[in-house]
Design a protein around this motif. Structure first.
Motif, PDB file in Angstrom:
ATOM      1  N   TYR A   7      -4.560  -3.426  13.445  1.00 47.22           N
ATOM      2  CA  TYR A   7      -4.818  -2.156  12.770  1.00 47.22           C
ATOM      3  C   TYR A   7      -4.102  -2.090  11.427  1.00 47.22           C
ATOM      4  O   TYR A   7      -3.070  -2.717  11.221  1.00 47.22           O
ATOM      5  CB  TYR A   7      -4.375  -0.990  13.654  1.00 47.22           C
ATOM      6  CG  TYR A   7      -5.070  -1.002  14.990  1.00 47.22           C
ATOM      7  CD1 TYR A   7      -6.407  -0.641  15.102  1.00 47.22           C
ATOM      8  CD2 TYR A   7      -4.398  -1.404  16.136  1.00 47.22           C
ATOM      9  CE1 TYR A   7      -7.056  -0.668  16.324  1.00 47.22           C
ATOM     10  CE2 TYR A   7      -5.043  -1.439  17.360  1.00 47.22           C
ATOM     11  CZ  TYR A   7      -6.366  -1.075  17.446  1.00 47.22           C
ATOM     12  OH  TYR A   7      -7.014  -1.115  18.647  1.00 47.22           O
ATOM     13  N   ASP A   8      -4.673  -1.309  10.518  1.00 40.77           N
ATOM     14  CA  ASP A   8      -4.063  -1.103   9.207  1.00 40.77           C
ATOM     15  C   ASP A   8      -3.105   0.075   9.281  1.00 40.77           C
ATOM     16  O   ASP A   8      -3.473   1.159   9.727  1.00 40.77           O
ATOM     17  CB  ASP A   8      -5.137  -0.808   8.159  1.00 40.77           C
ATOM     18  CG  ASP A   8      -6.054  -1.991   7.931  1.00 40.77           C
ATOM     19  OD1 ASP A   8      -5.585  -3.138   8.053  1.00 40.77           O
ATOM     20  OD2 ASP A   8      -7.238  -1.772   7.626  1.00 40.77           O
ATOM     21  N   ASP A   9      -1.872  -0.145   8.836  1.00 42.64           N
ATOM     22  CA  ASP A   9      -0.842   0.883   8.846  1.00 42.64           C
ATOM     23  C   ASP A   9      -0.464   1.181   7.400  1.00 42.64           C
ATOM     24  O   ASP A   9       0.057   0.314   6.713  1.00 42.64           O
ATOM     25  CB  ASP A   9       0.368   0.419   9.646  1.00 42.64           C
ATOM     26  CG  ASP A   9      -0.015   0.009  11.058  1.00 42.64           C
ATOM     27  OD1 ASP A   9      -0.846   0.716  11.661  1.00 42.64           O
ATOM     28  OD2 ASP A   9       0.507  -1.001  11.549  1.00 42.64           O
ATOM     29  N   LEU A  10      -0.752   2.398   6.959  1.00 49.15           N
ATOM     30  CA  LEU A  10      -0.612   2.754   5.550  1.00 49.15           C
ATOM     31  C   LEU A  10       0.286   3.974   5.369  1.00 49.15           C
ATOM     32  O   LEU A  10       0.563   4.700   6.319  1.00 49.15           O
ATOM     33  CB  LEU A  10      -1.996   3.057   4.962  1.00 49.15           C
ATOM     34  CG  LEU A  10      -3.062   1.971   5.142  1.00 49.15           C
ATOM     35  CD1 LEU A  10      -4.425   2.492   4.713  1.00 49.15           C
ATOM     36  CD2 LEU A  10      -2.703   0.716   4.371  1.00 49.15           C
ATOM     37  N   SER A  61      -3.079   5.389  10.159  1.00 48.28           N
ATOM     38  CA  SER A  61      -3.605   4.160  10.731  1.00 48.28           C
ATOM     39  C   SER A  61      -5.061   4.353  11.145  1.00 48.28           C
ATOM     40  O   SER A  61      -5.521   5.480  11.336  1.00 48.28           O
ATOM     41  CB  SER A  61      -2.764   3.755  11.949  1.00 48.28           C
ATOM     42  OG  SER A  61      -3.294   2.606  12.559  1.00 48.28           O
ATOM     43  N   TYR A 120       0.811  -1.223   0.000  1.00 52.87           N
ATOM     44  CA  TYR A 120       0.000   0.000   0.000  1.00 52.87           C
ATOM     45  C   TYR A 120       0.843   1.271   0.000  1.00 52.87           C
ATOM     46  O   TYR A 120       0.322   2.341  -0.262  1.00 52.87           O
ATOM     47  CB  TYR A 120      -0.935   0.008   1.207  1.00 52.87           C
ATOM     48  CG  TYR A 120      -1.967  -1.088   1.143  1.00 52.87           C
ATOM     49  CD1 TYR A 120      -3.101  -0.947   0.363  1.00 52.87           C
ATOM     50  CD2 TYR A 120      -1.793  -2.269   1.844  1.00 52.87           C
ATOM     51  CE1 TYR A 120      -4.046  -1.945   0.276  1.00 52.87           C
ATOM     52  CE2 TYR A 120      -2.735  -3.280   1.773  1.00 52.87           C
ATOM     53  CZ  TYR A 120      -3.856  -3.109   0.993  1.00 52.87           C
ATOM     54  OH  TYR A 120      -4.794  -4.120   0.914  1.00 52.87           O
ATOM     55  N   GLN A 154       0.488  -6.121   2.986  1.00 52.32           N
ATOM     56  CA  GLN A 154      -0.506  -7.068   3.476  1.00 52.32           C
ATOM     57  C   GLN A 154       0.070  -8.467   3.418  1.00 52.32           C
ATOM     58  O   GLN A 154       0.504  -8.933   2.375  1.00 52.32           O
ATOM     59  CB  GLN A 154      -1.781  -6.992   2.644  1.00 52.32           C
ATOM     60  CG  GLN A 154      -2.865  -7.919   3.136  1.00 52.32           C
ATOM     61  CD  GLN A 154      -4.094  -7.890   2.250  1.00 52.32           C
ATOM     62  OE1 GLN A 154      -4.086  -7.341   1.162  1.00 52.32           O
ATOM     63  NE2 GLN A 154      -5.161  -8.497   2.716  1.00 52.32           N
ATOM     64  N   SER A 166       4.392  -0.647   3.742  1.00 48.00           N
ATOM     65  CA  SER A 166       3.091  -1.026   4.275  1.00 48.00           C
ATOM     66  C   SER A 166       2.603  -2.169   3.407  1.00 48.00           C
ATOM     67  O   SER A 166       2.268  -1.969   2.239  1.00 48.00           O
ATOM     68  CB  SER A 166       2.126   0.153   4.214  1.00 48.00           C
ATOM     69  OG  SER A 166       0.818  -0.279   4.503  1.00 48.00           O
ATOM     70  N   GLN A 211      -3.390  -9.245   6.968  1.00 47.22           N
ATOM     71  CA  GLN A 211      -3.118  -8.187   7.936  1.00 47.22           C
ATOM     72  C   GLN A 211      -2.154  -7.181   7.316  1.00 47.22           C
ATOM     73  O   GLN A 211      -1.157  -7.563   6.722  1.00 47.22           O
ATOM     74  CB  GLN A 211      -2.496  -8.833   9.168  1.00 47.22           C
ATOM     75  CG  GLN A 211      -2.322  -7.944  10.348  1.00 47.22           C
ATOM     76  CD  GLN A 211      -1.918  -8.769  11.564  1.00 47.22           C
ATOM     77  OE1 GLN A 211      -2.606  -9.705  11.931  1.00 47.22           O
ATOM     78  NE2 GLN A 211      -0.804  -8.429  12.163  1.00 47.22           N
ATOM     79  N   THR A 212      -2.450  -5.882   7.485  1.00 46.42           N
ATOM     80  CA  THR A 212      -1.610  -4.829   6.914  1.00 46.42           C
ATOM     81  C   THR A 212      -0.759  -4.216   8.016  1.00 46.42           C
ATOM     82  O   THR A 212      -1.281  -3.593   8.934  1.00 46.42           O
ATOM     83  CB  THR A 212      -2.473  -3.747   6.248  1.00 46.42           C
ATOM     84  OG1 THR A 212      -3.307  -4.375   5.275  1.00 46.42           O
ATOM     85  CG2 THR A 212      -1.611  -2.709   5.567  1.00 46.42           C
ATOM     86  N   ASP A 213       0.548  -4.420   7.925  1.00 43.87           N
ATOM     87  CA  ASP A 213       1.490  -3.916   8.919  1.00 43.87           C
ATOM     88  C   ASP A 213       2.672  -3.262   8.230  1.00 43.87           C
ATOM     89  O   ASP A 213       2.791  -3.285   7.005  1.00 43.87           O
ATOM     90  CB  ASP A 213       1.985  -5.061   9.817  1.00 43.87           C
ATOM     91  CG  ASP A 213       0.928  -5.540  10.786  1.00 43.87           C
ATOM     92  OD1 ASP A 213       0.275  -4.685  11.417  1.00 43.87           O
ATOM     93  OD2 ASP A 213       0.758  -6.761  10.928  1.00 43.87           O
TER      94      ASP A 213
END
Length: 181
Positions: free
Chosen positions: A145-148, A165, A104, A120, A118, A124-126
């Motif tokens: 949590y999504d970290d973008l 986030s 991302y 997936q 960032s 899970q997006t980390d």
């Protein structure tokens, strides 16, 4: 119908600018010398289809903090690809990034071989530290949590990562939280 999108801006010394031009489902990545106005196509990709909309989230473009190396992250047939174009050495390298289902955002750290990504993985997006030299990815966090949109910064002499986030607290978890099914 051609659309232009400024994906990365210019190098830190302001000499080059990179951008992607979209035409239907196809895109081309260009690098322009700001002083001479000379433009060079460095990459292309995408596909045209009436049944599938094209993904404007790719390519992801990011410059190294020192030098003139551009990373172009794209996707082809569900494989994430990394192309690095070094404008000083006139070299191009290509690798597949197999650790992630999707990327991302990315930004180089002060080390020109390390990117904060960032990504997936396993739904899970980390955030990850991705080594472009040996293709290793080190997970920086592991939570629900999504970290973008990571951006590598130097704050008062310390390296740090800014990111967006969907966290509801101002906390950063390094271990997995298994209270959500």
């Amino acid at each position: 119908n051609t659309a232009f999108g400024l994906a990365s801006g210019c190098t830190f010394d302001g000499k080059y600018i990179a951008y992607a031009a979209f035409d239907g489902g196809f895109y081309k990545v260009f690098v322009q010398d700001v002083l001479t106005k000379k433009t060079k196509q460095v990459s292309k990709g995408g596909f045209r289809s009436d049944q599938y909309p094209f993904d404007k989230n790719y390519p992801i473009l990011t410059w190294t903090k020192s030098g003139h190396k551009l990373a172009i992250i794209s996707e082809k047939k569900d494989i994430i690809r990394l192309k690095q174009v070094d404008l000083d050495k006139h070299t191009t390298t290509k690798n597949n990034i197999i650790k992630f289902k999707r990327i991302y955002g990315a930004d180089f750290t002060n080390n020109p071989n390390l990117m904060v990504v960032s990504g997936q993985n396993k739904g899970q997006t980390d955030l990850y530290l991705y080594n472009t030299a040996n293709t290793n990815a080190t997970q920086l966090n592991n939570d629900i949590y999504d970290d973008l949109n990571p951006v590598s910064v130097n704050w008062n002499g310390n390296d740090a990562v800014l990111f967006s986030s969907n966290r509801i607290e101002n906390k950063f978890y390094l271990e997995s939280i298994d209270t959500v099914l």
